[in-house]
Design a protein around this motif. Structure first.
Motif, PDB file in Angstrom:
ATOM      1  N   LEU A 259       0.822  -1.203   0.000  1.00 54.66           N
ATOM      2  CA  LEU A 259       0.000   0.000   0.000  1.00 54.66           C
ATOM      3  C   LEU A 259       0.864   1.264   0.000  1.00 54.66           C
ATOM      4  CD1 LEU A 259      -2.762  -1.026   2.561  1.00 54.66           C
ATOM      5  CD2 LEU A 259      -2.985  -0.865   0.076  1.00 54.66           C
ATOM      6  N   LEU A 260       2.081   1.150   0.502  1.00 56.65           N
ATOM      7  CA  LEU A 260       3.006   2.270   0.510  1.00 56.65           C
ATOM      8  C   LEU A 260       3.881   2.291  -0.735  1.00 56.65           C
ATOM      9  CD1 LEU A 260       2.453   1.491   3.652  1.00 56.65           C
ATOM     10  CD2 LEU A 260       4.398   2.966   4.077  1.00 56.65           C
ATOM     11  N   ASP A 261       4.098   1.114  -1.308  1.00 57.78           N
ATOM     12  CA  ASP A 261       4.957   1.005  -2.490  1.00 57.78           C
ATOM     13  C   ASP A 261       4.173   1.248  -3.772  1.00 57.78           C
ATOM     14  OD1 ASP A 261       7.402   0.537  -3.765  1.00 57.78           O
ATOM     15  OD2 ASP A 261       6.889  -1.560  -4.128  1.00 57.78           O
ATOM     16  N   ASN A 262       2.959   0.729  -3.835  1.00 55.54           N
ATOM     17  CA  ASN A 262       2.111   0.893  -5.018  1.00 55.54           C
ATOM     18  C   ASN A 262       0.950   1.822  -4.667  1.00 55.54           C
ATOM     19  OD1 ASN A 262       1.034   0.534  -7.602  1.00 55.54           O
ATOM     20  ND2 ASN A 262      -0.177  -1.227  -6.963  1.00 55.54           N
ATOM     21  N   THR A 263       1.231   3.090  -4.542  1.00 58.91           N
ATOM     22  CA  THR A 263       0.211   4.065  -4.144  1.00 58.91           C
ATOM     23  C   THR A 263      -0.702   4.418  -5.308  1.00 58.91           C
ATOM     24  OG1 THR A 263       1.661   5.918  -4.699  1.00 58.91           O
ATOM     25  CG2 THR A 263       1.753   5.088  -2.429  1.00 58.91           C
ATOM     26  N   LEU A 264      -1.872   4.952  -4.980  1.00 60.53           N
ATOM     27  CA  LEU A 264      -2.745   5.463  -6.029  1.00 60.53           C
ATOM     28  C   LEU A 264      -2.061   6.615  -6.753  1.00 60.53           C
ATOM     29  CD1 LEU A 264      -5.490   5.392  -7.450  1.00 60.53           C
ATOM     30  CD2 LEU A 264      -6.333   6.989  -5.714  1.00 60.53           C
ATOM     31  N   SER A 265      -1.249   7.369  -6.041  1.00 59.77           N
ATOM     32  CA  SER A 265      -0.505   8.462  -6.657  1.00 59.77           C
ATOM     33  C   SER A 265       0.337   7.964  -7.830  1.00 59.77           C
ATOM     34  CB  SER A 265       0.391   9.131  -5.611  1.00 59.77           C
ATOM     35  OG  SER A 265       1.081  10.227  -6.155  1.00 59.77           O
ATOM     36  N   LYS A 266       1.026   6.847  -7.638  1.00 60.02           N
ATOM     37  CA  LYS A 266       1.833   6.268  -8.715  1.00 60.02           C
ATOM     38  C   LYS A 266       0.964   5.840  -9.885  1.00 60.02           C
ATOM     39  CE  LYS A 266       5.841   4.437  -6.202  1.00 60.02           C
ATOM     40  NZ  LYS A 266       6.599   3.190  -5.894  1.00 60.02           N
ATOM     41  N   GLN A 267      -0.158   5.214  -9.590  1.00 66.50           N
ATOM     42  CA  GLN A 267      -1.044   4.738 -10.653  1.00 66.50           C
ATOM     43  C   GLN A 267      -1.600   5.900 -11.476  1.00 66.50           C
ATOM     44  OE1 GLN A 267      -3.994   1.889  -9.068  1.00 66.50           O
ATOM     45  NE2 GLN A 267      -2.651   1.639  -7.295  1.00 66.50           N
ATOM     46  N   LEU A 268      -2.032   6.953 -10.795  1.00 65.44           N
ATOM     47  CA  LEU A 268      -2.597   8.108 -11.503  1.00 65.44           C
ATOM     48  C   LEU A 268      -1.535   8.842 -12.303  1.00 65.44           C
ATOM     49  CD1 LEU A 268      -4.970   9.507  -8.731  1.00 65.44           C
ATOM     50  CD2 LEU A 268      -5.603   8.209 -10.770  1.00 65.44           C
ATOM     51  N   ALA A 269      -0.334   8.927 -11.770  1.00 63.59           N
ATOM     52  CA  ALA A 269       0.759   9.576 -12.499  1.00 63.59           C
ATOM     53  C   ALA A 269       1.062   8.827 -13.789  1.00 63.59           C
ATOM     54  CB  ALA A 269       2.000   9.653 -11.624  1.00 63.59           C
ATOM     55  N   SER A 270       1.015   7.503 -13.731  1.00 64.91           N
ATOM     56  CA  SER A 270       1.279   6.690 -14.924  1.00 64.91           C
ATOM     57  C   SER A 270       0.214   6.915 -15.986  1.00 64.91           C
ATOM     58  CB  SER A 270       1.329   5.210 -14.535  1.00 64.91           C
ATOM     59  OG  SER A 270       1.517   4.391 -15.664  1.00 64.91           O
ATOM     60  N   ILE A 271      -1.056   6.952 -15.585  1.00 68.91           N
ATOM     61  CA  ILE A 271      -2.139   7.175 -16.540  1.00 68.91           C
ATOM     62  C   ILE A 271      -2.052   8.580 -17.133  1.00 68.91           C
ATOM     63  CG2 ILE A 271      -4.649   7.386 -16.800  1.00 68.91           C
ATOM     64  CD1 ILE A 271      -4.904   5.225 -14.650  1.00 68.91           C
ATOM     65  N   HIS A 273       0.554  10.396 -17.516  1.00 67.18           N
ATOM     66  CA  HIS A 273       1.723  10.484 -18.401  1.00 67.18           C
ATOM     67  C   HIS A 273       1.500   9.733 -19.710  1.00 67.18           C
ATOM     68  CE1 HIS A 273       5.904  10.595 -19.686  1.00 67.18           C
ATOM     69  NE2 HIS A 273       5.887   9.272 -19.799  1.00 67.18           N
ATOM     70  N   GLU A 274       0.941   8.524 -19.617  1.00 66.52           N
ATOM     71  CA  GLU A 274       0.790   7.680 -20.808  1.00 66.52           C
ATOM     72  C   GLU A 274      -0.450   8.018 -21.616  1.00 66.52           C
ATOM     73  OE1 GLU A 274       0.888   3.670 -19.484  1.00 66.52           O
ATOM     74  OE2 GLU A 274       2.921   3.820 -18.626  1.00 66.52           O
ATOM     75  N   SER A 275      -1.468   8.583 -20.984  1.00 66.68           N
ATOM     76  CA  SER A 275      -2.710   8.890 -21.679  1.00 66.68           C
ATOM     77  C   SER A 275      -3.047  10.374 -21.521  1.00 66.68           C
ATOM     78  CB  SER A 275      -3.846   8.014 -21.144  1.00 66.68           C
ATOM     79  OG  SER A 275      -5.049   8.253 -21.848  1.00 66.68           O
ATOM     80  N   SER A 276      -3.770  10.723 -20.453  1.00 61.24           N
ATOM     81  CA  SER A 276      -4.130  12.120 -20.223  1.00 61.24           C
ATOM     82  C   SER A 276      -4.591  12.299 -18.773  1.00 61.24           C
ATOM     83  CB  SER A 276      -5.259  12.552 -21.162  1.00 61.24           C
ATOM     84  OG  SER A 276      -6.471  11.885 -20.833  1.00 61.24           O
ATOM     85  N   ILE A 277      -4.591  13.523 -18.348  1.00 59.45           N
ATOM     86  CA  ILE A 277      -5.097  13.848 -17.015  1.00 59.45           C
ATOM     87  C   ILE A 277      -6.583  13.524 -16.934  1.00 59.45           C
ATOM     88  CG2 ILE A 277      -5.648  15.785 -15.476  1.00 59.45           C
ATOM     89  CD1 ILE A 277      -2.913  16.977 -16.249  1.00 59.45           C
ATOM     90  N   GLU A 278      -7.322  13.793 -17.994  1.00 59.54           N
ATOM     91  CA  GLU A 278      -8.753  13.501 -17.991  1.00 59.54           C
ATOM     92  C   GLU A 278      -9.004  12.011 -17.810  1.00 59.54           C
ATOM     93  OE1 GLU A 278     -12.325  13.727 -21.230  1.00 59.54           O
ATOM     94  OE2 GLU A 278     -11.267  15.604 -20.825  1.00 59.54           O
ATOM     95  N   ASP A 279      -8.199  11.162 -18.444  1.00 58.92           N
ATOM     96  CA  ASP A 279      -8.352   9.720 -18.272  1.00 58.92           C
ATOM     97  C   ASP A 279      -8.041   9.300 -16.830  1.00 58.92           C
ATOM     98  OD1 ASP A 279      -9.153   9.337 -20.854  1.00 58.92           O
ATOM     99  OD2 ASP A 279      -7.216   8.594 -21.587  1.00 58.92           O
TER     100      ASP A 279
END
Length: 340
Positions: A259-271, A273-279
């Protein structure tokens, strides 16, 4: 020792074609208030940007509040019900429970998850110290605001560039810091956490918090050490210092390190970066609702007016009373508290 818990969940509400909230957010709150005025007259709130930040976006987050509970399971049941009711009130909008909006560099325009902890007054300082000792672990697990001004920032821009929170002061009752003793309620309020749309994540973090509160020992909390380390973990997350605290926490409760290593912050940053902020926003809306995002509807000037008149104006007296008690009131004994 009797323990009570209550949650204030702040979120952003967006309309079609807009990546920042408008005053129409108040109309969604009006819907909620009119559906159940007895509850939501005091168990909802709205926030606005402050000072220069208002030039970027005047409207900020809105808030829904649970009741008081003696167990994490009943608290989660309550929160699910509150989300269900607010989800219906916000049909046609996107609910975005993140710490700060990704396109803004606006420290006063934030959302948080505030947890009120009630314990007998004689235990309050000890429990405060124990929560503060492990709070960086819980905060990292909650992180959900990795972007600012359209660029990647780190684990949590909201925590790292605080407006209504920040390093701990000698005065535990000073309102704007990560952890406080509230003047209005006499509770210990955890203010540092980012919103957590994932129910499983929130339940795990709240269960860990409950275990910390219930622990009958007294950890030696060092306020200067907390403030010194704060800059690193708010931006970079799980570092060696936080890992050591997590290892100590495992002696009290089994909070999964993932939960500390795979945060939602990391997941949202990846999306983002790879797609869009709206996604990224659409994904977090779907997580919060527990279903696919609803169809967006555009901004309506008419609904702006109905929101101001039907929600904000009606709650002004209570808001004034609440503000006075939070700043000027005498801290009550938790043993005498009957309601939040």
């Amino acid at each position: 020792m009797q323990i009570t818990l209550g949650v204030e969940e702040e979120v952003f509400v967006l309309e079609k074609g807009r990546l920042t909230p408008t005053l129409q957010s108040l109309d969604y709150m009006r819907r909620l208030l009119w559906k159940n005025p007895k509850r939501y007259a005091t168990c909802s709130a709205s926030n606005f940007s402050r000072g220069p930040d208002a030039k970027q976006c005047r409207m900020s987050s809105v808030e829904i509040t649970t009741g008081i509970h003696t167990s994490v399971s009943s608290l989660m049941d309550d929160l699910k019900k509150r989300r269900e009711e607010f989800g219906k009130a916000t049909e046609g909008a996107m609910v975005v429970p993140v710490g700060s909006l990704f396109t803004l560099s606006s420290p006063s325009n934030t959302s948080g998850l505030h947890v009120h902890v009630g314990v007998p007054t004689k235990h309050r300082q000890r429990v405060f110290d124990n929560i503060a000792y492990f709070m960086p672990v819980l905060a990292v697990a909650s992180a959900s605001s990795p972007y600012a001004d359209g660029e990647y920032y780190g684990m949590s821009y909201r925590m790292a560039r605080p407006h209504a929170l920040g390093p701990l002061k000698e005065d535990n009752e000073y309102r704007f810091q990560d952890l406080i003793i509230t003047k209005r309620l006499g509770t210990i309020e955890v203010r540092v956490l980012d919103p957590m749309p994932e129910i499983d994540r929130m339940e795990a973090v709240l269960s860990a918090l409950y275990a910390i509160v219930a622990y009958d020992g007294h950890f030696k909390f060092d306020r200067e050490e907390y403030n010194r380390e704060r800059k690193a973990w708010t931006q970079f997350g799980l570092n060696d210092w936080v890992r050591e605290r997590h290892a100590e926490l495992l002696k009290i409760c089994p909070l999964d390190i993932s939960l500390l290593d795979n945060t939602l912050s990391k997941q949202l940053a990846s999306i983002a970066h790879e797609s869009s902020i709206e996604d990224a926003y659409q994904m977090v809306d779907a997580i919060w609702r527990g279903q696919e995002s609803v169809c967006w509807k555009p901004f309506s000037p008419v609904r702006l007016i109905t929101g101001l008149a039907g929600y904000y104006a009606l709650r002004l007296p209570y808001m004034a009373y609440k503000g006075y008690k939070e700043w000027k009131g005498k801290t009550p004994s938790i043993d005498d508290r009957t309601k939040r």
